[in-house]
Motif scaffolding. Structure first.
Motif, PDB file in Angstrom:
ATOM      1  N   GLY A   1      39.657  22.179  48.279  1.00 19.56           N
ATOM      2  CA  GLY A   1      39.351  23.246  47.345  1.00 19.56           C
ATOM      3  C   GLY A   1      39.087  24.563  48.067  1.00 19.56           C
ATOM      4  N   PRO A   2      38.680  25.568  47.346  1.00 15.58           N
ATOM      5  CA  PRO A   2      38.179  25.522  45.970  1.00 15.58           C
ATOM      6  C   PRO A   2      39.286  25.546  44.917  1.00 15.58           C
ATOM      7  CG  PRO A   2      38.023  27.755  46.836  1.00 15.58           C
ATOM      8  CD  PRO A   2      38.551  26.905  47.942  1.00 15.58           C
ATOM      9  N   GLU A   3      38.996  24.870  43.809  1.00 12.81           N
ATOM     10  CA  GLU A   3      39.850  24.942  42.632  1.00 12.81           C
ATOM     11  C   GLU A   3      39.620  26.296  41.941  1.00 12.81           C
ATOM     12  OE1 GLU A   3      41.895  22.575  41.659  1.00 12.81           O
ATOM     13  OE2 GLU A   3      41.276  21.074  43.117  1.00 12.81           O
ATOM     14  N   TYR A   4      40.431  26.556  40.924  1.00 11.95           N
ATOM     15  CA  TYR A   4      40.290  27.821  40.189  1.00 11.95           C
ATOM     16  C   TYR A   4      38.865  28.041  39.680  1.00 11.95           C
ATOM     17  CZ  TYR A   4      40.513  31.161  36.365  1.00 11.95           C
ATOM     18  OH  TYR A   4      40.261  32.213  35.529  1.00 11.95           O
ATOM     19  N   GLU A   5      38.327  27.029  39.003  1.00 15.40           N
ATOM     20  CA  GLU A   5      37.002  27.202  38.413  1.00 15.40           C
ATOM     21  C   GLU A   5      35.943  27.503  39.481  1.00 15.40           C
ATOM     22  OE1 GLU A   5      35.843  27.353  35.359  1.00 15.40           O
ATOM     23  OE2 GLU A   5      37.762  27.042  34.372  1.00 15.40           O
ATOM     24  N   SER A   6      36.002  26.766  40.581  1.00 13.72           N
ATOM     25  CA  SER A   6      35.001  26.941  41.631  1.00 13.72           C
ATOM     26  C   SER A   6      35.179  28.292  42.330  1.00 13.72           C
ATOM     27  CB  SER A   6      35.106  25.807  42.649  1.00 13.72           C
ATOM     28  OG  SER A   6      35.273  24.577  41.989  1.00 13.72           O
ATOM     29  N   THR A   7      36.439  28.686  42.533  1.00 14.25           N
ATOM     30  CA  THR A   7      36.730  29.995  43.133  1.00 14.25           C
ATOM     31  C   THR A   7      36.062  31.085  42.318  1.00 14.25           C
ATOM     32  OG1 THR A   7      38.884  29.208  43.850  1.00 14.25           O
ATOM     33  CG2 THR A   7      38.579  31.597  43.765  1.00 14.25           C
ATOM     34  N   TRP A   8      36.233  30.968  41.021  1.00 22.01           N
ATOM     35  CA  TRP A   8      35.691  31.994  40.137  1.00 22.01           C
ATOM     36  C   TRP A   8      34.151  31.949  40.091  1.00 22.01           C
ATOM     37  CZ3 TRP A   8      32.821  30.360  35.924  1.00 22.01           C
ATOM     38  CH2 TRP A   8      32.215  31.420  35.205  1.00 22.01           C
ATOM     39  N   SER A   9      33.587  30.743  39.890  1.00 19.20           N
ATOM     40  CA  SER A   9      32.140  30.687  39.641  1.00 19.20           C
ATOM     41  C   SER A   9      31.363  31.113  40.881  1.00 19.20           C
ATOM     42  CB  SER A   9      31.716  29.281  39.205  1.00 19.20           C
ATOM     43  OG  SER A   9      31.868  28.362  40.255  1.00 19.20           O
ATOM     44  N   LEU A  10      31.835  30.651  42.049  1.00 15.77           N
ATOM     45  CA  LEU A  10      31.132  30.983  43.289  1.00 15.77           C
ATOM     46  C   LEU A  10      31.602  32.336  43.839  1.00 15.77           C
ATOM     47  CD1 LEU A  10      31.508  27.376  44.745  1.00 15.77           C
ATOM     48  CD2 LEU A  10      29.365  28.378  43.902  1.00 15.77           C
ATOM     49  N   GLY A  11      32.793  32.765  43.402  1.00 13.59           N
ATOM     50  CA  GLY A  11      33.357  34.041  43.857  1.00 13.59           C
ATOM     51  C   GLY A  11      33.087  35.154  42.862  1.00 13.59           C
ATOM     52  N   ALA A  12      34.088  35.419  42.021  1.00 11.45           N
ATOM     53  CA  ALA A  12      34.015  36.566  41.105  1.00 11.45           C
ATOM     54  C   ALA A  12      32.713  36.633  40.324  1.00 11.45           C
ATOM     55  CB  ALA A  12      35.193  36.523  40.137  1.00 11.45           C
ATOM     56  N   ASN A  13      32.265  35.504  39.821  1.00 13.80           N
ATOM     57  CA  ASN A  13      31.088  35.561  38.947  1.00 13.80           C
ATOM     58  C   ASN A  13      29.831  35.948  39.712  1.00 13.80           C
ATOM     59  OD1 ASN A  13      30.295  35.430  36.228  1.00 13.80           O
ATOM     60  ND2 ASN A  13      29.356  33.427  36.540  1.00 13.80           N
ATOM     61  N   CYS A  14      29.844  35.692  41.032  1.00 21.34           N
ATOM     62  CA  CYS A  14      28.726  36.133  41.869  1.00 21.34           C
ATOM     63  C   CYS A  14      29.080  37.435  42.583  1.00 21.34           C
ATOM     64  CB  CYS A  14      28.372  35.052  42.887  1.00 21.34           C
ATOM     65  SG  CYS A  14      27.683  33.563  42.120  1.00 21.34           S
ATOM     66  N   GLY A  15      30.245  37.993  42.283  1.00 22.41           N
ATOM     67  CA  GLY A  15      30.685  39.233  42.922  1.00 22.41           C
ATOM     68  C   GLY A  15      31.084  39.042  44.374  1.00 22.41           C
ATOM     69  N   VAL A  16      31.245  37.788  44.804  1.00 19.51           N
ATOM     70  CA  VAL A  16      31.593  37.513  46.206  1.00 19.51           C
ATOM     71  C   VAL A  16      33.112  37.540  46.355  1.00 19.51           C
ATOM     72  CG1 VAL A  16      31.527  35.758  48.021  1.00 19.51           C
ATOM     73  CG2 VAL A  16      29.495  36.191  46.627  1.00 19.51           C
ATOM     74  N   VAL A  17      33.595  38.287  47.342  1.00 19.44           N
ATOM     75  CA  VAL A  17      35.026  38.508  47.497  1.00 19.44           C
ATOM     76  C   VAL A  17      35.669  37.548  48.501  1.00 19.44           C
ATOM     77  CG1 VAL A  17      36.776  40.186  48.216  1.00 19.44           C
ATOM     78  CG2 VAL A  17      34.788  40.956  46.904  1.00 19.44           C
ATOM     79  N   GLU A  18      34.995  37.306  49.629  1.00 20.67           N
ATOM     80  CA  GLU A  18      35.644  36.611  50.751  1.00 20.67           C
ATOM     81  C   GLU A  18      35.916  35.150  50.422  1.00 20.67           C
ATOM     82  OE1 GLU A  18      32.554  38.002  51.020  1.00 20.67           O
ATOM     83  OE2 GLU A  18      33.306  39.971  51.610  1.00 20.67           O
ATOM     84  N   LEU A  19      37.181  34.772  50.556  1.00 25.13           N
ATOM     85  CA  LEU A  19      37.597  33.411  50.234  1.00 25.13           C
ATOM     86  C   LEU A  19      36.948  32.377  51.161  1.00 25.13           C
ATOM     87  CD1 LEU A  19      39.297  31.679  48.388  1.00 25.13           C
ATOM     88  CD2 LEU A  19      41.304  32.220  49.769  1.00 25.13           C
ATOM     89  N   GLU A  20      36.721  32.756  52.420  1.00 27.72           N
ATOM     90  CA  GLU A  20      36.089  31.818  53.368  1.00 27.72           C
ATOM     91  C   GLU A  20      34.693  31.446  52.877  1.00 27.72           C
ATOM     92  OE1 GLU A  20      37.640  34.539  54.182  1.00 27.72           O
ATOM     93  OE2 GLU A  20      39.238  33.924  55.581  1.00 27.72           O
ATOM     94  N   THR A  21      33.938  32.444  52.442  1.00 28.73           N
ATOM     95  CA  THR A  21      32.576  32.196  51.959  1.00 28.73           C
ATOM     96  C   THR A  21      32.593  31.322  50.713  1.00 28.73           C
ATOM     97  OG1 THR A  21      32.008  34.394  52.756  1.00 28.73           O
ATOM     98  CG2 THR A  21      30.420  33.332  51.279  1.00 28.73           C
ATOM     99  N   ILE A  22      33.513  31.625  49.799  1.00 26.80           N
ATOM    100  CA  ILE A  22      33.624  30.856  48.557  1.00 26.80           C
ATOM    101  C   ILE A  22      33.964  29.397  48.890  1.00 26.80           C
ATOM    102  CG2 ILE A  22      34.936  30.606  46.412  1.00 26.80           C
ATOM    103  CD1 ILE A  22      35.526  33.682  46.662  1.00 26.80           C
ATOM    104  N   THR A  23      34.869  29.232  49.848  1.00 30.68           N
ATOM    105  CA  THR A  23      35.289  27.879  50.235  1.00 30.68           C
ATOM    106  C   THR A  23      34.114  27.112  50.845  1.00 30.68           C
ATOM    107  OG1 THR A  23      37.504  28.731  50.605  1.00 30.68           O
ATOM    108  CG2 THR A  23      37.015  26.590  51.576  1.00 30.68           C
ATOM    109  N   LEU A  24      33.328  27.780  51.675  1.00 28.70           N
ATOM    110  CA  LEU A  24      32.158  27.116  52.274  1.00 28.70           C
ATOM    111  C   LEU A  24      31.126  26.756  51.191  1.00 28.70           C
ATOM    112  CD1 LEU A  24      31.691  29.227  55.542  1.00 28.70           C
ATOM    113  CD2 LEU A  24      32.516  26.858  55.366  1.00 28.70           C
TER     114      LEU A  24
END
Lengths: 604, 81
Positions: free
Chosen positions: A306-329
């Motif tokens: 992962g991350p899957e779409y939902e997880s990418t969004w919830s941990l990324g966009a919804n928290c305003g976090v941009v970096e894919l590495e951070t979202i993946t971790l």
């Protein structure tokens, strides 16, 4: 399925028994989600505390789980949810379900509470209740590595909870095969409350079709459709589910910073396209899946999925976090700790809004990083505290955003329905999905009627996401079909290519269930209504519970393609109730229950 | 200028994420132009086309008018969840 069994384990007494399945229930509820709901409806006392020994946890597969039908390896966990107080059924892929089906069981009903931590070792029709002292407190990856060694069978499959489930987090999931999860509604907390760390399975029985020739023909037709469909043969395999990031963002419906906006300027940096070009190590497929939407990924020396779409969004966009590495971790961390990624991200984002608006005092951070939108450091830190329920804020985060925001006196920042966090589509720009969220029996959920398929992706028809006309009828049809697919043991993603006729054909030839497409849809409708009856019995108040958070009804989207729009769910609700054959209060009518063969009991 | 963004496999076919086009009155004429530029792998019948975030099915299909500063997003047929 009729040759399969139901295994019952009482962890208080240690009693173990096996029962044949009830033919009448299979005929009416198919298996999986439907059958498990019927069992819980019959066996749970109304008002039972979800985290008490009296609640039951049902791990289930469908009649097609473990078969050679495409994606026929799903399993699910059904129980009364500690997050919502209503029915829960969380569905997963991976390999565990097919292995469980090979034990000859279709259901495992866990009752009571063990005195000390245990795990179950199920090998075919035998089950042992074993001491889990060595893995209690360990994360899901360590647990999944260790237990097959402990039982002496490298090919055994593990479904387990992490620290979040052990500590009663209401957003804890059950993780199987390390990276797949029965994610939503806090099913992991129910397992933890039973002192049950894991269920380890290994089976030797082979699945056989009732009508092999009929199944062969159904498979030929179904596989051809999956091969020819652009979504199942190209889009999902090439870019995974996160291929949706850009299109949903383009539609102005990619919720950003706790749903304060529906457009993220940097969305492409966390898209499936970017993932494929950077962190992807290979595609991953669940049991018997020709689609392979799973993503093997690597960040530094850490590997996972992962991350899957939902997880990418919830941990990324919804928290305003941009970096894919951070979202993946953060996604890896959720899997290891056993947290539902959607609710985890939705809860951190609520904390970020509370903090930025001055409602979460700095003293409650106890030295941790400030939860500001966009801070990857804060995301990773607070996900860990949440998963371990550590510290004042960590313990509150583990309860989910509804209870967190309530504790700080601002429930309006919890973007939830029935206390469950919303998924990755803003219902202000996509009207039909809002109706799915508001009426989903397990709280806000996109896969209880995936209207995005019609409203954004154009499958099976191109519905205008901005209009409300016709959406109640479409939502009902999607609700019912999904309930039937979930109960069969197949993956919902096949429905991009397959139609109701195909599922009916698989079930008929494979399991001797379901004579026609109409019967399939009727089973789905019956399951949906029984879930509704369960919830009404638990005190569901349609007026209060069948709606969306105030923000989505009253605050217009400030930018993006759907600028100025709000959700019109309240306008659609009366028509939805009518389409369902429910009265104006949202209660199934006697006539509807009789038509579905559901017992008419005293009203709520 | 009309801004055109490509996604998914279309990026690989176009070999770019974004381009700009002048003077295309409709989506239909834009797609003809893009097909000429990107060759036979660019198949308009298998695309999801949005103008300013709206699927062209809801704005007039190929007759959807285009004006300067419009943002056209071109996706392959995709799904997920």
């Amino acid at each position: 399925m009729s040759g399969k069994s139901l295994m019952r384990v009482n962890l208080t007494t240690g009693a173990v028994s096996t029962e044949p399945l009830k033919e009448a229930w299979l005929k009416d509820f198919i298996g999986g989600r439907g059958y498990a709901t019927k069992l819980l409806f019959e066996e749970l006392s109304p008002g039972v505390d979800p985290l008490s020994p009296e609640n039951k946890l049902v791990l289930a597969v469908g009649p097609l789980s473990g078969s050679n039908v495409p994606t026929g390896g799903r399993s699910m966990a059904a129980t009364k949810s500690p997050l919502t107080g209503f029915i829960a059924c969380s569905n997963t892929g991976g390999q565990w379900g097919a292995e469980f089906a090979r034990t000859g069981n279709a259901f495992l009903v866990v009752e009571g509470r063990a005195e000390k931590p245990v795990y179950l070792w199920i090998k075919d029709d035998r089950v042992e209740i074993r001491d889990a002292g060595a893995v209690w407190g360990q994360d899901t990856a360590v647990t999944t590595d260790r237990l097959p060694k402990e039982v002496g069978d490298d090919r055994a499959k593990v479904a387990c909870i992490g620290p979040a489930g052990e500590r009663g987090s209401k957003i804890a999931c059950i993780v199987n095969d390390k990276t797949r999860a029965m994610g939503r509604s806090g099913v992991g907390a129910v397992m933890g409350a039973k002192n049950l760390k894991a269920v380890v399975v290994r089976g030797s029985k082979t699945w056989t079709a009732v009508d092999p020739e009929g199944l062969k023909e159904a498979l030929r037709i179904g596989m051809q459709k999956i091969k020819e469909n652009g979504v199942t043969s190209q889009g999902l395999p090439a870019y995974g589910t996160a291929v949706l990031v850009n299109i949903v963002n383009a539609a102005g419906s990619f919720p950003y910073r706790n749903f304060q906006s529906g457009f993220m300027p940097e969305a492409d940096r966390q898209s499936g396209e970017t993932l494929a070009a950077t962190l992807l190590t290979g595609k991953r497929a669940c049991y018997a899946c020709p689609i392979a939407c799973g993503r093997g990924t690597k960040v530094g020396d850490k590997e996972g999925e992962g991350p899957e779409y939902e997880s990418t969004w919830s941990l990324g966009a919804n928290c305003g976090v941009v970096e894919l590495e951070t979202i993946t971790l953060a996604n890896y961390l959720c899997n290891e700790l056993g947290l539902d990624t959607i609710s985890a991200g939705g809860t951190v984002s609520a904390a970020m809004e509370l903090y930025e608006k001055g409602f979460l005092p700095a003293s409650d951070l106890e030295g941790g990083p400030k939860p500001r939108f966009g801070s990857g450091e804060a995301l990773l830190y607070w996900v860990e505290k949440m998963g371990k329920a550590e510290g004042r804020l960590g313990r509150l985060l583990a309860e989910g955003s509804a209870r967190l925001c309530e504790a700080y006196g601002h429930p309006e920042f919890s973007i939830t329905v029935k206390k469950q966090e919303l998924p990755a589509y803003d219902p202000r720009g996509i009207q039909g999905i809002g109706l799915t969220y508001a009426t989903s029996n397990r709280g806000a959920c996109h896969v209880r009627g995936y209207m995005i398929s019609a409203e954004v992706l154009g499958v099976p028809q191109k519905l205008d996401p901005w209009v409300t006309e016709g959406k109640p009828e479409w939502t009902k049809a999607f609700n019912d079909l999904t309930a039937a697919i979930d109960s069969s043991g197949m993956c919902l993603f096949t429905s991009f290519a397959l139609s109701a006729d195909d599922y009916a054909a698989f079930l008929k030839a494979g399991a001797g269930l379901i004579g026609s497409t109409e019967e399939l849809m009727r089973c789905g409708e019956r399951i949906w209504n029984l879930e509704r009856l369960f919830n009404l019995r638990e005190g569901l108040d349609p007026k209060k519970d069948d709606t969306l958070p105030k923000r989505l009804l009253e605050e217009p989207l400030p930018d993006g393609a759907a600028k100025g729009m709000v959700s019109r769910v309240p306008e659609m609700m009366p028509e939805y109730y009518r389409a369902r054959g429910w009265d104006e209060r949202g209660v199934p009518t006697e006539a509807k229950l009789r038509e579905l063969g559901l017992e008419v009991r005293e009203g709520p | 200028m009309i801004r055109v963004r490509f996604f998914g496999q279309i990026r690989e076919i176009a070999k770019t994420k974004e381009t700009e086009v002048a003077d295309c009155p409709t989506v239909g004429s834009l797609l003809v132009l893009l097909s000429e530029n990107y060759g036979r792998d660019f198949r308009p019948e298998e695309l999801i086309v949005m103008v300013n975030g709206r699927h062209i099915a809801h704005t007039g299909f190929l007759e959807t008018p285009l004006k300067s500063e419009d943002l056209v997003s071109v996706f392959p047929v995709i799904g997920g969840g």
